[in-house]
Design a protein around this motif. Structure first.
Motif, PDB file in Angstrom:
ATOM      1  N   ASN A  33      -0.572  -1.247   0.852  1.00 26.09           N
ATOM      2  CA  ASN A  33      -1.075  -2.212  -0.058  1.00 26.09           C
ATOM      3  C   ASN A  33      -2.167  -2.234  -0.936  1.00 26.09           C
ATOM      4  O   ASN A  33      -3.302  -2.787  -1.156  1.00 26.09           O
ATOM      5  N   PRO A  34      -2.196  -1.177  -1.875  1.00 28.67           N
ATOM      6  CA  PRO A  34      -3.064  -0.896  -2.788  1.00 28.67           C
ATOM      7  C   PRO A  34      -3.540  -1.868  -3.819  1.00 28.67           C
ATOM      8  O   PRO A  34      -4.724  -2.017  -4.213  1.00 28.67           O
ATOM      9  N   TYR A  35      -2.537  -2.983  -4.157  1.00 29.33           N
ATOM     10  CA  TYR A  35      -2.998  -3.953  -5.059  1.00 29.33           C
ATOM     11  C   TYR A  35      -2.789  -5.194  -4.509  1.00 29.33           C
ATOM     12  O   TYR A  35      -1.968  -6.033  -5.156  1.00 29.33           O
ATOM     13  N   ASP A  36      -2.971  -5.490  -3.111  1.00 31.30           N
ATOM     14  CA  ASP A  36      -2.822  -6.658  -2.600  1.00 31.30           C
ATOM     15  C   ASP A  36      -1.386  -7.287  -2.278  1.00 31.30           C
ATOM     16  O   ASP A  36      -0.983  -8.273  -2.327  1.00 31.30           O
ATOM     17  N   ARG A  37      -0.465  -6.042  -2.547  1.00 35.08           N
ATOM     18  CA  ARG A  37       1.004  -6.382  -2.103  1.00 35.08           C
ATOM     19  C   ARG A  37       1.625  -5.139  -1.556  1.00 35.08           C
ATOM     20  O   ARG A  37       1.321  -4.152  -2.168  1.00 35.08           O
ATOM     21  N   VAL A  38       2.118  -5.462  -0.529  1.00 34.90           N
ATOM     22  CA  VAL A  38       2.555  -4.007   0.182  1.00 34.90           C
ATOM     23  C   VAL A  38       3.907  -3.725  -0.383  1.00 34.90           C
ATOM     24  O   VAL A  38       4.742  -4.285  -1.029  1.00 34.90           O
ATOM     25  N   ARG A  39       3.775  -2.313  -0.457  1.00 34.11           N
ATOM     26  CA  ARG A  39       4.782  -1.753  -1.035  1.00 34.11           C
ATOM     27  C   ARG A  39       5.367  -0.670  -0.115  1.00 34.11           C
ATOM     28  O   ARG A  39       4.578  -0.089   0.778  1.00 34.11           O
ATOM     29  N   VAL A  40       6.486   0.020  -0.266  1.00 35.12           N
ATOM     30  CA  VAL A  40       7.062   1.082   0.499  1.00 35.12           C
ATOM     31  C   VAL A  40       7.375   2.202  -0.388  1.00 35.12           C
ATOM     32  O   VAL A  40       7.671   2.062  -1.507  1.00 35.12           O
ATOM     33  N   ARG A  41       7.449   3.604   0.266  1.00 31.31           N
ATOM     34  CA  ARG A  41       7.639   4.679  -0.507  1.00 31.31           C
ATOM     35  C   ARG A  41       8.101   5.636   0.647  1.00 31.31           C
ATOM     36  O   ARG A  41       7.759   5.817   1.565  1.00 31.31           O
ATOM     37  N   ASN A  42       9.272   6.405   0.267  1.00 23.04           N
ATOM     38  CA  ASN A  42       9.696   7.475   1.084  1.00 23.04           C
ATOM     39  C   ASN A  42       8.529   8.700   0.972  1.00 23.04           C
ATOM     40  O   ASN A  42       8.299   9.059  -0.234  1.00 23.04           O
ATOM     41  N   VAL A  43       8.121   9.393   2.153  1.00 18.20           N
ATOM     42  CA  VAL A  43       7.262  10.446   1.745  1.00 18.20           C
ATOM     43  C   VAL A  43       7.353  11.475   2.936  1.00 18.20           C
ATOM     44  O   VAL A  43       7.785  11.098   4.298  1.00 18.20           O
ATOM     45  N   HIS A  44       7.091  12.570   2.770  1.00 20.85           N
ATOM     46  CA  HIS A  44       7.216  13.638   3.731  1.00 20.85           C
ATOM     47  C   HIS A  44       5.623  13.222   4.566  1.00 20.85           C
ATOM     48  O   HIS A  44       4.888  12.920   4.027  1.00 20.85           O
TER      49      HIS A  44
END
Length: 379
Positions: free
Chosen positions: A128-139
Motif C-alpha cells: 500500500n504505497p499510496y494508502d491503497r492496497v495494490r497487487v502485482r505479480n512478482v518473482h
C-alpha cells in the motif's frame, strides 16, 4: 471471518534430543556466546500476546507430501489474477544460487518466498504505497529487498558487499536446506540433523534482525564508531589466500554485527529446547499468507506459555512452543479458523508487504495492511 484473538495460550514443550557433544559442534559453526535476554524474557512493558485461541481438527502434524498438497489445492481452485497457476508445490529452493545481484539485498529471503510462487515462478505481492492496497505479480527475487542494505560504507565498492556475499548468502543457503528438511520430513526423523536445527533457529532469529528498520536502529546505537581493518574473505566466509597489501579500513558498520547476532548461542539453544512441529493443512478454504514480518511470537520465549509460529508454505505452519497443551488445541481447532487467525496476524504485523499465491485475499489484506502490530519484543 473471525479475527485473531490477542494470542495462543500455551504451545508445547519438548526438549529436542540434540547430542551430548552439541556444544562443541555449535562452536564449530562459530556460534556467538552473546546472550539476548530481551528476546528470551520479552518486553516487560508489553503484555504477552497469544495469536490463536483454538486449533484444527483436519490438520495433520508431521509431513504432507507434494501430491497431497497439490490435490488439495486443485479442489479449491481459488480465483487467479496475481498467480495463474495452481497451488504451488514445494518450490525449488535455489540453494547455492546467488541471492542478490547489483546491490539487491533481500531482507525477505528468496528461497522462503519461493514457496508461494506458482508455476510461472511468481507470487502475489500486496502493498500500500499510496494508502491503497495494490497487487502485482512478482518473482521472489524482485521484492523484499533494499539496494545496498548490507553494504559497509567507506569500503571500496566490491569489498563493501562482503557482508551480503560471504555472510547473508551463506545463512540463506543453510536455512534453505533446513526449510527443505522441514517440508519433506517429520520433525522426529533422526535424519533431521543438529545442523539443520541450528541453522533454522538462526534463520528465525535472523528474520527479526535483518529488516531495514532494525538495521537503521542498530546503526543509530553506534555513537562512537571506530576504524577497523578487514581481511578479504571468500564467498564461504573463509579468509582469502590473497590479501591486499594495504588492509581495508573503514568505520565499523551495524550490518557487520548482524551475522554474529544471528548466531546468538542463548537464542539458538532457547529455540531448540522448544518443541518443534509442522502443521500441514488440506481442505481449507484459503491458503496461508506470509509477509515482511512473518513470525508470530509471544512476548518472549522463556516462559512455559511462550511460542513461535511462522508460515513456511501456503499449506504449512512451523510451530515451536514450550507447553504440552498446544497439540490438543491444534487438533481441536477448526482449520479454517486457524488459517484466518494466522493470516490476520501476519497481515497486521506487515510493514510494507504481504504475500500470497493469488489476489483472492485483497479485501482481507486491505483491512489489515498498515496496522504494523509488533511481531516480537524487538518490534
Amino acid at each position: 471471518m473471525e479475527r485473531i484473538a490477542a494470542g495462543v495460550t500455551a504451545l508445547q514443550r519438548l526438549v529436542l534430543d540434540l547430542r551430548s557433544n552439541r556444544t562443541s559442534r555449535e562452536a564449530q559453526l562459530g556460534l556467538n556466546l552473546e546472550a539476548t535476554p530481551h528476546v528470551l524474557a520479552g518486553d516487560q512493558n508489553t503484555a504477552a500476546r497469544t495469536p490463536v485461541a483454538k486449533l484444527p481438527p483436519r490438520a495433520s502434524l508431521g509431513k504432507m507430501r507434494g501430491p497431497a498438497a497439490r490435490s488439495s489445492a486443485r479442489g479449491q481452485r481459488p480465483r487467479r489474477v496475481c498467480a495463474q497457476s495452481d497451488m504451488p508445490k514445494t518450490a525449488p529452493l535455489g540453494i547455492l544460487q546467488p541471492m542478490s545481484k547489483e546491490g539487491k539485498h533481500h531482507y525477505i529471503p528468496v528461497f522462503y518466498l519461493k514457496q508461494w510462487a506458482g508455476k510461472d515462478g511468481r507470487l502475489c505481492e500486496y502493498s500500500n504505497p499510496y494508502d491503497r492496497v495494490r497487487v502485482r505479480n512478482v518473482h521472489p527475487g524482485g521484492t523484499g529487498f533494499v539496494h545496498g542494505l548490507y553494504s559497509v560504507p567507506g569500503l571500496p565498492p566490491e569489498a563493501s558487499q562482503y557482508v551480503e556475499r560471504t555472510q547473508m548468502q551463506h545463512f540463506d543457503n543453510e536455512a534453505a536446506i533446513a526449510l527443505r528438511a522441514l517440508l519433506d520430513q517429520k520433525l522426529d526423523d533422526p535424519n533431521l540433523s543438529w545442523e539443520v536445527k541450528i541453522w533454522w533457529a538462526a534463520f528465525l532469529y535472523g528474520l527479526v534482525l535483518r529488516t531495514p528498520k532494525y538495521v537503521a536502529k542498530l546503526q543509530e546505537r553506534i555513537t562512537k564508531p571506530f576504524i577497523a581493518d578487514r581481511i578479504r574473505l571468500e564467498r564461504d566466509g573463509t579468509p582469502s589466500a590473497k590479501q591486499a597489501e594495504i588492509p581495508l579500513r573503514a568505520p565499523i558498520a551495524a550490518v557487520e554485527m548482524l551475522p554474529k547476532m544471528f548466531k546468538s548461542k542463548e537464542l539458538i539453544q532457547g529455540i531448540n529446547k522448544m518443541d518443534w512441529y509442522t502443521l500441514h493443512m488440506s481442505g481449507q478454504k484459503h491458503s496461508l499468507l506470509t509477509s515482511d514480518r512473518p513470525i508470530i511470537m509471544s512476548n518472549g520465549l522463556a516462559r512455559p506459555t511462550d511460542f513461535l509460529i511462522i508460515p513456511i508454505s501456503p499449506t504449512t505452519l512451523f510451530v515451536a512452543a514450550n507447553s504440552p497443551k498446544i497439540e490438543k488445541r491444534l487438533k481441536d481447532m477448526d482449520i479454517d479458523k486457524l488459517v484466518v487467525a494466522v493470516n490476520d496476524r501476519v497481515a497486521k504485523q506487515a510493514v510494507d508487504y504481504v504475500y500470497g499465491i493469488d489476489n483472492s485475499h485483497l479485501l482481507f489484506v486491505s483491512r489489515r495492511l498498515g496496522k504494523r502490530l509488533k511481531s516480537t519484543p524487538l518490534g
